[in-house]
Design a protein around this motif. Structure first.
Motif, PDB file in Angstrom:
ATOM      1  N   ARG A 183      45.128 -42.028  34.446  1.00 43.92           N
ATOM      2  CA  ARG A 183      44.771 -41.538  33.105  1.00 43.92           C
ATOM      3  C   ARG A 183      44.477 -42.718  32.178  1.00 43.92           C
ATOM      4  O   ARG A 183      43.513 -42.710  31.422  1.00 43.92           O
ATOM      5  N   MET A 184      45.301 -43.750  32.240  1.00 44.31           N
ATOM      6  CA  MET A 184      45.098 -44.919  31.383  1.00 44.31           C
ATOM      7  C   MET A 184      43.844 -45.687  31.789  1.00 44.31           C
ATOM      8  O   MET A 184      43.117 -46.201  30.940  1.00 44.31           O
ATOM      9  N   SER A 185      43.566 -45.749  33.078  1.00 44.76           N
ATOM     10  CA  SER A 185      42.349 -46.398  33.553  1.00 44.76           C
ATOM     11  C   SER A 185      41.120 -45.668  33.018  1.00 44.76           C
ATOM     12  O   SER A 185      40.157 -46.299  32.569  1.00 44.76           O
ATOM     13  N   ARG A 186      41.152 -44.352  33.043  1.00 43.41           N
ATOM     14  CA  ARG A 186      40.039 -43.544  32.515  1.00 43.41           C
ATOM     15  C   ARG A 186      39.845 -43.823  31.023  1.00 43.41           C
ATOM     16  O   ARG A 186      38.716 -44.021  30.560  1.00 43.41           O
ATOM     17  N   LEU A 187      40.936 -43.862  30.277  1.00 45.05           N
ATOM     18  CA  LEU A 187      40.843 -44.151  28.841  1.00 45.05           C
ATOM     19  C   LEU A 187      40.318 -45.562  28.598  1.00 45.05           C
ATOM     20  O   LEU A 187      39.464 -45.783  27.740  1.00 45.05           O
ATOM     21  N   GLY A 188      40.838 -46.525  29.361  1.00 49.24           N
ATOM     22  CA  GLY A 188      40.401 -47.913  29.199  1.00 49.24           C
ATOM     23  C   GLY A 188      38.935 -48.106  29.515  1.00 49.24           C
ATOM     24  O   GLY A 188      38.217 -48.803  28.794  1.00 49.24           O
ATOM     25  N   LYS A 189      38.448 -47.484  30.588  1.00 47.84           N
ATOM     26  CA  LYS A 189      37.031 -47.588  30.939  1.00 47.84           C
ATOM     27  C   LYS A 189      36.159 -47.023  29.830  1.00 47.84           C
ATOM     28  O   LYS A 189      35.097 -47.563  29.521  1.00 47.84           O
ATOM     29  N   SER A 190      36.623 -45.946  29.229  1.00 50.03           N
ATOM     30  CA  SER A 190      35.859 -45.330  28.148  1.00 50.03           C
ATOM     31  C   SER A 190      35.774 -46.273  26.942  1.00 50.03           C
ATOM     32  O   SER A 190      34.717 -46.415  26.333  1.00 50.03           O
ATOM     33  N   VAL A 191      36.869 -46.917  26.621  1.00 54.00           N
ATOM     34  CA  VAL A 191      36.885 -47.836  25.475  1.00 54.00           C
ATOM     35  C   VAL A 191      36.026 -49.064  25.759  1.00 54.00           C
ATOM     36  O   VAL A 191      35.199 -49.470  24.930  1.00 54.00           O
ATOM     37  N   ILE A 192      36.195 -49.659  26.936  1.00 55.92           N
ATOM     38  CA  ILE A 192      35.479 -50.889  27.275  1.00 55.92           C
ATOM     39  C   ILE A 192      33.978 -50.652  27.382  1.00 55.92           C
ATOM     40  O   ILE A 192      33.176 -51.466  26.934  1.00 55.92           O
ATOM     41  N   SER A 193      33.585 -49.541  27.984  1.00 53.99           N
ATOM     42  CA  SER A 193      32.157 -49.281  28.191  1.00 53.99           C
ATOM     43  C   SER A 193      31.532 -48.493  27.047  1.00 53.99           C
ATOM     44  O   SER A 193      30.337 -48.200  27.079  1.00 53.99           O
ATOM     45  N   ASP A 194      32.335 -48.175  26.052  1.00 59.60           N
ATOM     46  CA  ASP A 194      31.860 -47.419  24.877  1.00 59.60           C
ATOM     47  C   ASP A 194      31.123 -46.145  25.298  1.00 59.60           C
ATOM     48  O   ASP A 194      30.026 -45.852  24.849  1.00 59.60           O
ATOM     49  N   THR A 195      31.759 -45.415  26.214  1.00 58.06           N
ATOM     50  CA  THR A 195      31.197 -44.141  26.672  1.00 58.06           C
ATOM     51  C   THR A 195      32.081 -42.996  26.204  1.00 58.06           C
ATOM     52  O   THR A 195      33.261 -43.174  25.927  1.00 58.06           O
ATOM     53  N   GLU A 196      31.471 -41.845  26.149  1.00 54.96           N
ATOM     54  CA  GLU A 196      32.180 -40.651  25.710  1.00 54.96           C
ATOM     55  C   GLU A 196      33.286 -40.301  26.701  1.00 54.96           C
ATOM     56  O   GLU A 196      33.093 -40.338  27.909  1.00 54.96           O
ATOM     57  N   LEU A 197      34.444 -39.958  26.188  1.00 58.18           N
ATOM     58  CA  LEU A 197      35.543 -39.496  27.017  1.00 58.18           C
ATOM     59  C   LEU A 197      35.449 -37.973  27.060  1.00 58.18           C
ATOM     60  O   LEU A 197      35.772 -37.292  26.094  1.00 58.18           O
ATOM     61  N   MET A 198      34.943 -37.459  28.166  1.00 63.74           N
ATOM     62  CA  MET A 198      34.705 -36.026  28.262  1.00 63.74           C
ATOM     63  C   MET A 198      36.006 -35.275  28.551  1.00 63.74           C
ATOM     64  O   MET A 198      36.860 -35.769  29.288  1.00 63.74           O
ATOM     65  N   THR A 199      36.113 -34.088  27.994  1.00 64.82           N
ATOM     66  CA  THR A 199      37.258 -33.229  28.269  1.00 64.82           C
ATOM     67  C   THR A 199      37.120 -32.653  29.673  1.00 64.82           C
ATOM     68  O   THR A 199      36.026 -32.627  30.247  1.00 64.82           O
ATOM     69  N   PHE A 200      38.225 -32.151  30.200  1.00 61.50           N
ATOM     70  CA  PHE A 200      38.169 -31.530  31.520  1.00 61.50           C
ATOM     71  C   PHE A 200      37.249 -30.318  31.501  1.00 61.50           C
ATOM     72  O   PHE A 200      36.513 -30.078  32.448  1.00 61.50           O
ATOM     73  N   ASP A 201      37.277 -29.561  30.419  1.00 63.17           N
ATOM     74  CA  ASP A 201      36.383 -28.399  30.335  1.00 63.17           C
ATOM     75  C   ASP A 201      34.928 -28.826  30.428  1.00 63.17           C
ATOM     76  O   ASP A 201      34.123 -28.177  31.098  1.00 63.17           O
ATOM     77  N   ARG A 202      34.580 -29.913  29.765  1.00 64.58           N
ATOM     78  CA  ARG A 202      33.199 -30.405  29.806  1.00 64.58           C
ATOM     79  C   ARG A 202      32.850 -30.913  31.197  1.00 64.58           C
ATOM     80  O   ARG A 202      31.767 -30.644  31.715  1.00 64.58           O
TER      81      ARG A 202
END
Length: 112
Positions: A38-57
């Protein structure tokens, strides 16, 4: 080669796409049970400046894939002329015979 051709022609077995979609969604859910994932997913989103999609999305995007899209992608990514083969072992003739069953053009190109 036959299976790739079937997929490119849009000939998926009944229920195959749905099973693959549900399997992928299940693997995503299970991967998020780990704190480090979960933290890796959040970190990748911050570093790559990409949208953090919800599970529903994410699940909606997976569910939006249809047989036609898969066929088109298989046609683009897996044409016979782009495929290659490699092998490790002492028996080159055995390897060539195995490759020839899948794609005889690969054997001809290797001999050239």
């Amino acid at each position: 080669m036959e299976q790739i051709a079937d997929i490119a022609a849009g000939n998926l077995r009944p229920g195959e796409l749905e099973r693959a979609q549900e399997s992928l969604k299940g693997r995503i859910m299970l991967s998020m049970e780990s704190t480090s994932n979960r933290m890796s997913r959040l970190g990748k989103s911050v570093i790559s400046d990409t949208e953090l999609m919800t599970f529903d999305r994410i699940f909606a995007e997976i569910d939006a894939v249809d047989t036609e899209a898969i066929a088109e992608l298989a046609t683009v990514l897996l044409p016979t002329e782009r495929l290659s083969a490699s092998g490790v072992g002492a028996d080159e003739n055995r390897f060539r015979a195995a490759v020839a069953r899948a794609n005889s053009a690969l054997v001809a190109r290797a001999a050239a």
